[in-house]
Design a protein around this motif. Structure first.
Motif, PDB file in Angstrom:
ATOM      1  N   MET A   1      22.845  19.231  31.502  1.00  0.00           N
ATOM      2  CA  MET A   1      22.348  18.591  32.709  1.00  0.00           C
ATOM      3  C   MET A   1      22.752  19.431  33.926  1.00  0.00           C
ATOM      4  O   MET A   1      23.907  19.757  34.122  1.00  0.00           O
ATOM      5  CB  MET A   1      22.954  17.187  32.814  1.00  0.00           C
ATOM      6  N   ALA A   2      21.791  19.748  34.763  1.00  0.00           N
ATOM      7  CA  ALA A   2      22.068  20.534  35.958  1.00  0.00           C
ATOM      8  C   ALA A   2      22.754  19.652  37.000  1.00  0.00           C
ATOM      9  O   ALA A   2      22.435  18.476  37.142  1.00  0.00           O
ATOM     10  CB  ALA A   2      20.763  21.099  36.526  1.00  0.00           C
ATOM     11  N   PRO A 100      32.524   3.916  42.922  1.00  0.00           N
ATOM     12  CA  PRO A 100      33.541   4.392  41.974  1.00  0.00           C
ATOM     13  C   PRO A 100      33.100   5.564  41.083  1.00  0.00           C
ATOM     14  O   PRO A 100      33.946   6.296  40.593  1.00  0.00           O
ATOM     15  CB  PRO A 100      33.845   3.157  41.133  1.00  0.00           C
ATOM     16  N   LEU A 101      31.793   5.751  40.900  1.00  0.00           N
ATOM     17  CA  LEU A 101      31.333   6.870  40.079  1.00  0.00           C
ATOM     18  C   LEU A 101      30.979   8.108  40.899  1.00  0.00           C
ATOM     19  O   LEU A 101      30.513   9.106  40.347  1.00  0.00           O
ATOM     20  CB  LEU A 101      30.131   6.455  39.222  1.00  0.00           C
ATOM     21  N   PHE A 102      31.199   8.051  42.205  1.00  0.00           N
ATOM     22  CA  PHE A 102      30.954   9.219  43.036  1.00  0.00           C
ATOM     23  C   PHE A 102      31.940  10.306  42.617  1.00  0.00           C
ATOM     24  O   PHE A 102      33.095  10.012  42.300  1.00  0.00           O
ATOM     25  CB  PHE A 102      31.147   8.853  44.512  1.00  0.00           C
ATOM     26  N   ALA A 130      32.391  17.485  37.684  1.00  0.00           N
ATOM     27  CA  ALA A 130      31.954  16.096  37.594  1.00  0.00           C
ATOM     28  C   ALA A 130      31.388  15.781  36.203  1.00  0.00           C
ATOM     29  O   ALA A 130      30.813  16.644  35.545  1.00  0.00           O
ATOM     30  CB  ALA A 130      30.887  15.822  38.648  1.00  0.00           C
ATOM     31  N   THR A 131      31.570  14.539  35.794  1.00  0.00           N
ATOM     32  CA  THR A 131      30.988  14.073  34.542  1.00  0.00           C
ATOM     33  C   THR A 131      29.486  13.870  34.749  1.00  0.00           C
ATOM     34  O   THR A 131      29.012  13.789  35.894  1.00  0.00           O
ATOM     35  CB  THR A 131      31.612  12.724  34.130  1.00  0.00           C
ATOM     36  N   PRO A 132      28.725  13.742  33.668  1.00  0.00           N
ATOM     37  CA  PRO A 132      27.289  13.446  33.833  1.00  0.00           C
ATOM     38  C   PRO A 132      27.054  12.160  34.638  1.00  0.00           C
ATOM     39  O   PRO A 132      26.131  12.100  35.451  1.00  0.00           O
ATOM     40  CB  PRO A 132      26.787  13.318  32.395  1.00  0.00           C
ATOM     41  N   ALA A 136      25.059  11.902  38.177  1.00  0.00           N
ATOM     42  CA  ALA A 136      23.951  10.964  38.361  1.00  0.00           C
ATOM     43  C   ALA A 136      24.191  10.102  39.607  1.00  0.00           C
ATOM     44  O   ALA A 136      23.269   9.866  40.400  1.00  0.00           O
ATOM     45  CB  ALA A 136      23.774  10.094  37.123  1.00  0.00           C
ATOM     46  N   SER A 137      25.416   9.637  39.795  1.00  0.00           N
ATOM     47  CA  SER A 137      25.754   8.839  40.980  1.00  0.00           C
ATOM     48  C   SER A 137      25.535   9.665  42.246  1.00  0.00           C
ATOM     49  O   SER A 137      24.963   9.173  43.231  1.00  0.00           O
ATOM     50  CB  SER A 137      27.209   8.361  40.892  1.00  0.00           C
ATOM     51  N   PHE A 138      25.969  10.915  42.220  1.00  0.00           N
ATOM     52  CA  PHE A 138      25.789  11.827  43.351  1.00  0.00           C
ATOM     53  C   PHE A 138      24.301  11.978  43.670  1.00  0.00           C
ATOM     54  O   PHE A 138      23.884  11.852  44.825  1.00  0.00           O
ATOM     55  CB  PHE A 138      26.420  13.175  43.005  1.00  0.00           C
TER      56      PHE A 138
END
Length: 162
Positions: A1-2, A100-102, A130-132, A136-138
């Motif tokens: 994932m990019a 929280p997932l940022f 960062a995790t996937p 995604a949150s970003f």
């Protein structure tokens, strides 16, 4: 994932030296940096590679957030690079309370260049390690990031108009 990358560009009606000063002098930064309606203060500002920029921001509802940025590159008057993230009141890295997932940390790059009528800023944010789910949150928050930076830049425009 990019990994998603956030970018925003703005041209300010001020000379390069004036725009650089607004980004690198704590008194000026405190006057414009942060979303519209928020109030902020500088807790630490050491403009050198490895130096920290720590701040406190108070939202209109009274909620406090703290930030900690660590400078990586300082090339007057054309380039600033720092590791950007939220922190607790003591300056320890912390998750963003609003998301929280940022990503915990982002690489911020700000390029300054002369442009017709003033100075152009090219700013980018990229998640670091960062995790996937964090990526995604970003990516989902791009519109909010555009709004936040646009509000800050509006305040910077107002500073230059004074």
């Amino acid at each position: 994932m990019a990994t998603a990358r956030f970018t925003i560009t703005r041209t300010f009606a001020a000379p390069l030296a004036r725009v650089w000063a607004a980004w690198t002098e704590p008194e000026q930064l405190a006057a414009w940096f942060g979303p519209k309606g928020s109030a902020g203060s500088m807790l630490a500002f050491d403009l050198r590679p490895g130096g920290e920029w720590r701040g406190r921001m108070e939202a209109p509802d009274g909620a406090e957030m703290f930030s900690k940025f660590v400078f990586q590159v300082v090339e007057p008057p054309t380039r600033l690079v720092w590791v950007h993230g939220f922190a607790d009141a003591e300056g320890n890295r912390a998750r963003a309370a609003f998301a929280p997932l940022f990503p915990l940390e982002m690489l911020t790059t700000v390029l300054f260049s002369e442009a017709e009528g003033g100075t152009r800023i090219d700013l980018s944010w990229e998640p670091i390690d960062a995790t996937p789910e964090e990526c995604a949150s970003f990516a989902e928050m791009m519109a909010s990031m555009t709004g936040g930076w646009s509000g800050s830049f509006d305040q910077l425009d107002a500073l230059f108009a004074e």
